[in-house]
Design a protein around this motif. Structure first.
Motif, PDB file in Angstrom:
ATOM      1  N   ARG A 345       0.837  -1.200   0.000  1.00 48.69           N
ATOM      2  CA  ARG A 345       0.000   0.000   0.000  1.00 48.69           C
ATOM      3  C   ARG A 345       0.874   1.253   0.000  1.00 48.69           C
ATOM      4  NH1 ARG A 345      -5.138   1.136   1.171  1.00 48.69           N
ATOM      5  NH2 ARG A 345      -5.533  -1.022   1.771  1.00 48.69           N
ATOM      6  N   ARG A 346       1.912   1.252   0.833  1.00 49.48           N
ATOM      7  CA  ARG A 346       2.791   2.423   0.924  1.00 49.48           C
ATOM      8  C   ARG A 346       3.556   2.641  -0.373  1.00 49.48           C
ATOM      9  NH1 ARG A 346       2.602   7.196   3.166  1.00 49.48           N
ATOM     10  NH2 ARG A 346       4.598   7.973   4.005  1.00 49.48           N
ATOM     11  N   ALA A 347       3.891   1.542  -1.072  1.00 43.79           N
ATOM     12  CA  ALA A 347       4.637   1.652  -2.326  1.00 43.79           C
ATOM     13  C   ALA A 347       3.739   1.977  -3.516  1.00 43.79           C
ATOM     14  CB  ALA A 347       5.394   0.356  -2.589  1.00 43.79           C
ATOM     15  N   GLY A 348       2.441   2.060  -3.272  1.00 47.08           N
ATOM     16  CA  GLY A 348       1.510   2.401  -4.345  1.00 47.08           C
ATOM     17  C   GLY A 348       1.123   1.234  -5.217  1.00 47.08           C
ATOM     18  N   ARG A 352      -7.826   0.892  -6.856  1.00 48.67           N
ATOM     19  CA  ARG A 352      -9.244   0.873  -6.503  1.00 48.67           C
ATOM     20  C   ARG A 352     -10.053   0.690  -7.773  1.00 48.67           C
ATOM     21  NH1 ARG A 352     -10.780   3.044  -1.646  1.00 48.67           N
ATOM     22  NH2 ARG A 352     -12.630   4.033  -2.537  1.00 48.67           N
ATOM     23  N   ALA A 353     -11.002  -0.234  -7.722  1.00 47.57           N
ATOM     24  CA  ALA A 353     -11.817  -0.517  -8.901  1.00 47.57           C
ATOM     25  C   ALA A 353     -13.207  -0.954  -8.462  1.00 47.57           C
ATOM     26  CB  ALA A 353     -11.175  -1.606  -9.752  1.00 47.57           C
ATOM     27  N   ALA A 369     -25.277   2.622  -4.990  1.00 48.76           N
ATOM     28  CA  ALA A 369     -23.968   3.145  -5.355  1.00 48.76           C
ATOM     29  C   ALA A 369     -23.022   1.988  -5.681  1.00 48.76           C
ATOM     30  CB  ALA A 369     -23.396   3.974  -4.210  1.00 48.76           C
ATOM     31  N   PRO A 370     -22.122   2.168  -6.636  1.00 48.10           N
ATOM     32  CA  PRO A 370     -21.192   1.084  -6.988  1.00 48.10           C
ATOM     33  C   PRO A 370     -20.262   0.747  -5.824  1.00 48.10           C
ATOM     34  CG  PRO A 370     -20.553   3.140  -8.058  1.00 48.10           C
ATOM     35  CD  PRO A 370     -21.903   3.380  -7.458  1.00 48.10           C
ATOM     36  N   VAL A 371     -20.011  -0.531  -5.648  1.00 51.63           N
ATOM     37  CA  VAL A 371     -19.114  -0.989  -4.584  1.00 51.63           C
ATOM     38  C   VAL A 371     -17.686  -0.953  -5.112  1.00 51.63           C
ATOM     39  CG1 VAL A 371     -18.470  -2.921  -3.100  1.00 51.63           C
ATOM     40  CG2 VAL A 371     -20.891  -2.451  -3.580  1.00 51.63           C
ATOM     41  N   VAL A 372     -16.827  -0.242  -4.412  1.00 58.15           N
ATOM     42  CA  VAL A 372     -15.432  -0.099  -4.813  1.00 58.15           C
ATOM     43  C   VAL A 372     -14.564  -0.976  -3.924  1.00 58.15           C
ATOM     44  CG1 VAL A 372     -13.492   1.492  -5.093  1.00 58.15           C
ATOM     45  CG2 VAL A 372     -15.819   2.250  -5.628  1.00 58.15           C
ATOM     46  N   VAL A 373     -13.701  -1.749  -4.532  1.00 56.78           N
ATOM     47  CA  VAL A 373     -12.805  -2.639  -3.789  1.00 56.78           C
ATOM     48  C   VAL A 373     -11.365  -2.288  -4.122  1.00 56.78           C
ATOM     49  CG1 VAL A 373     -14.454  -4.544  -3.647  1.00 56.78           C
ATOM     50  CG2 VAL A 373     -12.934  -4.379  -5.618  1.00 56.78           C
ATOM     51  N   GLU A 374     -10.481  -2.672  -3.226  1.00 57.49           N
ATOM     52  CA  GLU A 374      -9.058  -2.442  -3.435  1.00 57.49           C
ATOM     53  C   GLU A 374      -8.379  -3.755  -3.802  1.00 57.49           C
ATOM     54  OE1 GLU A 374      -7.506  -0.646   0.071  1.00 57.49           O
ATOM     55  OE2 GLU A 374      -8.082   1.373  -0.542  1.00 57.49           O
TER      56      GLU A 374
END
Length: 456
Positions: A345-348, A352-353, A369-374
């Motif tokens: 996560r820290r390295a980018g 998110r999609a 609303a659309p559900v956004v996941v990582e």
């Protein structure tokens, strides 16, 4: 003598104090069994073999009420006729009742074959597929009754997980091949044969130079000041959270070292997590791994990897400390999921999609609303791919890269062939330089094929 069995007779039969039979006067061996409880069923009695001394066998045709007397008569006639031709219906039914279910065969397959002859990680993988996918769908069925249509249906039902579906097919095929060799099912029976597998798009992610720089910075931050984390300020527990400047997670040296070793050696995750200090030869820069996916392996330790190991505190017998470090029955660390999630996560390496169904439709919450996941864009195994890609792209040759990775088959390393561009680039430069020199009138010698003619 008996009487003809018909509906009138069936309706007139009453239970007695003990079981009794009423035999048909026309079809020898056809009768009705009446139990003390009142339950009645049509039966057929026949002799197994020829002669008066041959044993007799009795089989149940159907419960009274499920078929008519005339239908039962037809079925009984068939059973008795089969006996004359040498087919023992009762024995066949007995064998069918005693035949093992797919669950029973699968348990024997795991215990007697997989656990005994395969590596622990392989056994765990097989057991997971059998428990999660095969047993719920087909486990209660007799193993010898499983058809190709049954397996194809299960494969289709797993279409949203194509890789797992293909693994299920492979394991099912091996299971039936083993069962056939043990006589648990008919030899040659393989209901997984002939089912087309799903196309698997290989996922090979290589870190770029810029991404490696970000990863290096994240690791340094993780082992020194710590990686910051966010708190949901709307949560009731937010008031008990540390102050924003103190919201940091510092990773222990062993977790950070494990990630660096994966990058510096190209080793598999389990090879690093299971590595013991006794297997490390600092003088020769080699780790001797007695049991890996491809058998015994010598893991080459680069200068960078040796430096990581030299700076690492020794706690217990394993290089990467687990929860049981120093205990009498010390076990290796199970995984690196939490440390890697924090560093990634820290390295980018997180994107998110919108979440979608297996059919590709967007998933919405209760408000529409659309559900956004990582999702992580880089896995731990991609560090191994990155090690290989740097080696192949540096012109070291696929043979050398394959030996470093511990590949048993050259075809496994061939996936990186498109990165091994230096030999092709040198060849292209050599050819084009000669052609360019000739076009510009500079002295050069062109090689003309034997079947061609040099220009006049």
């Amino acid at each position: 003598m008996g009487v003809r069995i018909n509906k009138r007779l069936v309706d007139s039969l009453k239970p007695k104090g003990e079981e009794f039979f009423e035999w048909d006067s026309e079809l020898h061996g056809f009768g009705i069994r009446v139990r003390p409880s009142g339950a009645m069923s049509y039966v057929a009695k026949y002799r197994v073999g020829r002669g008066r001394g041959a044993p007799t066998r009795r089989v149940t045709i159907a419960p009274v009420g499920k078929v008519t007397p005339e239908e039962a008569r037809t079925l009984a006639k068939r059973v008795i006729a089969d006996a004359v031709r040498g087919h023992d219906t009762g024995e066949e039914r007995k064998k069918a009742r005693e035949a093992p279910t797919l669950s029973e065969v699968a348990d024997q397959f795991l215990a007697q074959h997989v656990l005994a002859k395969r590596k622990t990680t392989t056994a765990i993988s097989y057991a997971g597929v059998i428990k999660r996918d095969i047993k719920p769908a087909l486990g209660s069925r007799k193993a010898d009754s499983i058809s190709r249509a049954d397996v194809a249906r299960l494969h289709t039902n797993m279409a949203d997980r194509p890789i797992q579906a293909n693994r299920m097919l492979a394991i099912m095929g091996k299971l039936f091949a083993w069962a056939g060799g043990r006589g648990l099912v008919a030899e040659g029976l393989n209901p997984a044969r002939g089912i087309e597998k799903y196309r698997e798009n290989g996922r090979e992610r290589f870190l770029t130079t810029e991404e490696l720089t970000r990863l290096g910075a994240a690791l340094i931050e993780a082992e020194t000041v710590g990686i910051p984390y966010e708190v949901d300020e709307t949560s009731p527990k937010a008031k008990h959270a540390p102050k924003p400047e103190n919201r940091r997670v510092v990773l222990g040296p062993h977790a950070v070292a494990a990630i660096r070793l994966l990058l510096f050696t190209g080793a598999r995750l389990r090879e690093i997590l299971h590595l013991q200090w006794s297997q490390v030869d600092f003088e020769r820069g080699i780790a001797f791994l007695p049991d890996t996916k491809t058998g015994q392996k010598r893991l080459m330790l680069s200068t960078a990897a040796l430096r990581v190991l030299a700076d690492l505190p020794r706690v217990g017998k394993f290089v990467i400390v687990g929860a049981s470090a120093g205990a009498e029955r010390e076990r290796p660390r199970a995984d690196l999921q939490r440390p890697w999630a924090l560093v990634a996560r820290r390295a980018g390496f997180i994107e998110r999609a919108a979440e979608v169904t297996p059919e590709g439709k967007p998933v919405a919450d209760e408000h529409g609303a659309p559900v956004v996941v990582e999702r992580a864009t880089v896995r731990l195994h991609d560090l191994r791919h990155s090690f290989a890609s740097v080696g192949a792209g540096s012109g070291l040759g696929l043979t050398i890269v394959g030996k470093l990775l511990g590949h048993a088959q050259p075809a496994t390393t061939a996936r990186y062939s498109h990165l091994d561009a230096d030999p092709l680039r040198r060849a292209a430069d050599s050819i084009s330089d000669k052609i360019s020199a000739a076009m510009e009138g500079r002295a050069t010698a062109l090689v003309i094929p034997a079947f061609g003619r040099a220009p006049q």
